[in-house]
Design a protein around this motif. Structure first.
Motif, PDB file in Angstrom:
ATOM      1  N   ASP A  90       0.883  -1.181  -0.137  1.00  0.00           N
ATOM      2  CA  ASP A  90      -0.180   0.151  -0.066  1.00  0.00           C
ATOM      3  C   ASP A  90       0.948   1.216  -0.062  1.00  0.00           C
ATOM      4  O   ASP A  90       2.043   1.114   0.031  1.00  0.00           O
ATOM      5  CB  ASP A  90      -0.978  -0.184   1.100  1.00  0.00           C
ATOM      6  N   ARG A  91       0.264   2.309   0.149  1.00  0.00           N
ATOM      7  CA  ARG A  91       1.024   3.619  -0.083  1.00  0.00           C
ATOM      8  C   ARG A  91       1.815   4.191   1.005  1.00  0.00           C
ATOM      9  O   ARG A  91       2.676   4.977   1.217  1.00  0.00           O
ATOM     10  CB  ARG A  91       0.299   4.800  -0.849  1.00  0.00           C
ATOM     11  N   ASN A  92       1.531   3.315   2.100  1.00  0.00           N
ATOM     12  CA  ASN A  92       2.184   3.631   3.424  1.00  0.00           C
ATOM     13  C   ASN A  92       3.536   2.600   3.589  1.00  0.00           C
ATOM     14  O   ASN A  92       3.927   2.459   4.722  1.00  0.00           O
ATOM     15  CB  ASN A  92       1.251   3.576   4.663  1.00  0.00           C
TER      16      ASN A  92
ATOM     17  N   LEU B 250       7.698   1.269  -8.377  1.00  0.00           N
ATOM     18  CA  LEU B 250       7.619   1.066  -6.850  1.00  0.00           C
ATOM     19  C   LEU B 250       7.653   2.285  -6.294  1.00  0.00           C
ATOM     20  O   LEU B 250       7.006   2.857  -5.477  1.00  0.00           O
ATOM     21  CB  LEU B 250       8.483  -0.020  -6.374  1.00  0.00           C
ATOM     22  N   LEU B 251       8.842   3.112  -6.587  1.00  0.00           N
ATOM     23  CA  LEU B 251       9.296   4.344  -6.232  1.00  0.00           C
ATOM     24  C   LEU B 251       8.053   5.316  -6.165  1.00  0.00           C
ATOM     25  O   LEU B 251       7.594   6.108  -5.355  1.00  0.00           O
ATOM     26  CB  LEU B 251      10.418   4.765  -6.583  1.00  0.00           C
ATOM     27  N   ASP B 252       7.655   5.155  -7.517  1.00  0.00           N
ATOM     28  CA  ASP B 252       6.616   6.362  -7.843  1.00  0.00           C
ATOM     29  C   ASP B 252       5.252   6.097  -7.068  1.00  0.00           C
ATOM     30  O   ASP B 252       4.700   6.955  -6.591  1.00  0.00           O
ATOM     31  CB  ASP B 252       5.988   6.254  -9.481  1.00  0.00           C
TER      32      ASP B 252
ATOM     33  N   ARG C  65      11.558  -5.475  -4.719  1.00  0.00           N
ATOM     34  CA  ARG C  65      11.813  -5.000  -5.977  1.00  0.00           C
ATOM     35  C   ARG C  65      12.118  -6.412  -6.692  1.00  0.00           C
ATOM     36  O   ARG C  65      11.834  -6.608  -8.058  1.00  0.00           O
ATOM     37  CB  ARG C  65      13.101  -4.235  -6.331  1.00  0.00           C
ATOM     38  N   GLU C  66      12.885  -7.281  -6.247  1.00  0.00           N
ATOM     39  CA  GLU C  66      13.241  -8.593  -6.986  1.00  0.00           C
ATOM     40  C   GLU C  66      12.040  -9.310  -7.344  1.00  0.00           C
ATOM     41  O   GLU C  66      11.938  -9.859  -8.462  1.00  0.00           O
ATOM     42  CB  GLU C  66      14.277  -9.139  -5.982  1.00  0.00           C
ATOM     43  N   ALA C  67      10.981  -9.402  -6.154  1.00  0.00           N
ATOM     44  CA  ALA C  67       9.727 -10.040  -6.606  1.00  0.00           C
ATOM     45  C   ALA C  67       8.926  -9.382  -7.738  1.00  0.00           C
ATOM     46  O   ALA C  67       8.301 -10.090  -8.439  1.00  0.00           O
ATOM     47  CB  ALA C  67       9.052 -10.179  -5.331  1.00  0.00           C
TER      48      ALA C  67
END
Length: 344
Positions: A69-71, A135-137, A108-110
């Motif tokens: 989630d975003r948190n 993911l970062l965005d 990230r790897e997953a």
């Protein structure tokens, strides 16, 4: 929830639910893929980054879907196409515990592994090379070093229905602040077309905001109680540490609602007698720091504050000539050197 077809005026024809088995839909190939590619059906603001996740040693267990989630909370999503869901809540709790140490590089790897599936990559319009940036965005971060994945994953259970034993367990866990939810996922077939009803049943959406507000209120009350206990120990802590000694002069440095400006300079000082008492310069009488605040306000601004106003004495007094409250000074003695406030 019941569905009805409006056949004619004042006549409703009930639409019976079907089962995934009757529709020939399998759990992994069909239901899991549908939810993986349509995460908004599970919950708003979720990014599914893995399926059949099993990145741990000495275990062959696999998480159906894993999201963020975003948190920066991991979200374990367990699916069952059978009625009542089996024992999926216990399984999900095990997964949550096993996932408590997952960090951003593992996420990230997953996600890169998931995007290696051409069908998933095409559906999302990105490649494995874009995994970290998306993911970062999603998390609102610029670099990976900014992301701290929570060690307490959330849990979402999805099945056509849930047994009484399971709902009782989930409600009990909710009361103990474990974020675990039950979401009903029920198939229908109407005129040869398939429909999927998705509805959160625990906690009820109407009660979710109430529970958030209740927890926030309880957390605030707990913090206030801790702060009050710490304040009450401020003078004993400082005397025990010999930061303060009997005979030291204390200075009133603040009062609520701007009352300090009405207090004469000679009425702003008191001598420390011991760890509970001070002697006010103005009249030579003994008080606690809290009762002296009340006495000063009653003497110089009786119309400003009610007599029942709750003062926090150590938050208003400092060592003479200093600007650091006694409560903050006492707190600094309990902190590590790296956490110490600037006392200069």
């Amino acid at each position: 929830m019941a569905f009805f077809r409006i056949e004619s005026e004042n006549h409703l024809q009930p639409i019976a639910a079907t089962t995934f088995s009757d529709l020939g839909m399998k759990e992994r190939q069909d239901l899991q893929a549908l939810l993986r590619d349509n995460p908004k059906t599970i919950g708003t603001d979720l990014l599914v980054f893995a399926e059949e996740f099993s990145n741990w040693q000495d275990s062959s267990r696999r998480v159906d879907l894993l999201a963020l989630d975003r948190n920066s909370n991991l979200v374990v999503i367990e699916l069952k196409r059978i009625e009542e869901g089996g024992h999926m809540e216990l399984q999900a709790l095990r997964y949550a515990a096993m996932l408590s140490t997952v960090d951003f590089p593992q996420v990230r790897e997953a996600y890169e592994k998931l995007l290696a599936n051409p069908a998933v990559a095409a559906k999302r319009g990105i490649t494995a090379h874009d995994a970290e940036q998306q993911l970062l965005d999603f998390l609102g971060a610029v670099t990976a070093s900014e992301v701290n994945i929570s060690s307490t994953p959330r849990i979402i259970l999805m099945a056509p229905s849930f047994s009484k034993e399971m709902t009782t367990t989930v409600l009990w866990l909710n009361e103990r602040e474990v974020d675990i939810r039950c979401v009903s996922v029920q198939p229908y077939e109407i005129d040869g077309k398939r429909f999927l009803e998705v509805e959160q049943v625990i906690p009820l959406p109407s009660s979710a905001d109430y529970m958030v507000q209740k927890k926030a209120k309880e957390a605030k009350a707990e913090k206030q109680a801790v702060d009050q206990k710490r304040r009450s120990r401020s003078l004993p802590t400082l005397v025990e540490a010999k930061v303060l000694n009997p005979g030291d002069v204390l200075e009133l440095i603040r009062l609520p609602r701007g009352i300090l400006k009405d207090v004469p300079q000679d009425a702003r000082y008191a001598d420390l007698i011991d760890e509970t008492r001070v002697k006010w310069h103005f009249n030579g009488k003994e008080y606690s720091l809290t009762s002296l605040c009340a006495a000063i306000c009653a003497q110089f601004a009786p119309e400003v504050l009610p007599v029942t106003y709750a003062f926090a004495g150590p938050d208003n007094w400092a060592m003479a000539g200093e600007k650091i409250w006694l409560s903050e000074l006492a707190r600094s003695l309990e902190l590590s050197p790296l956490e110490l406030p600037n006392l200069g």
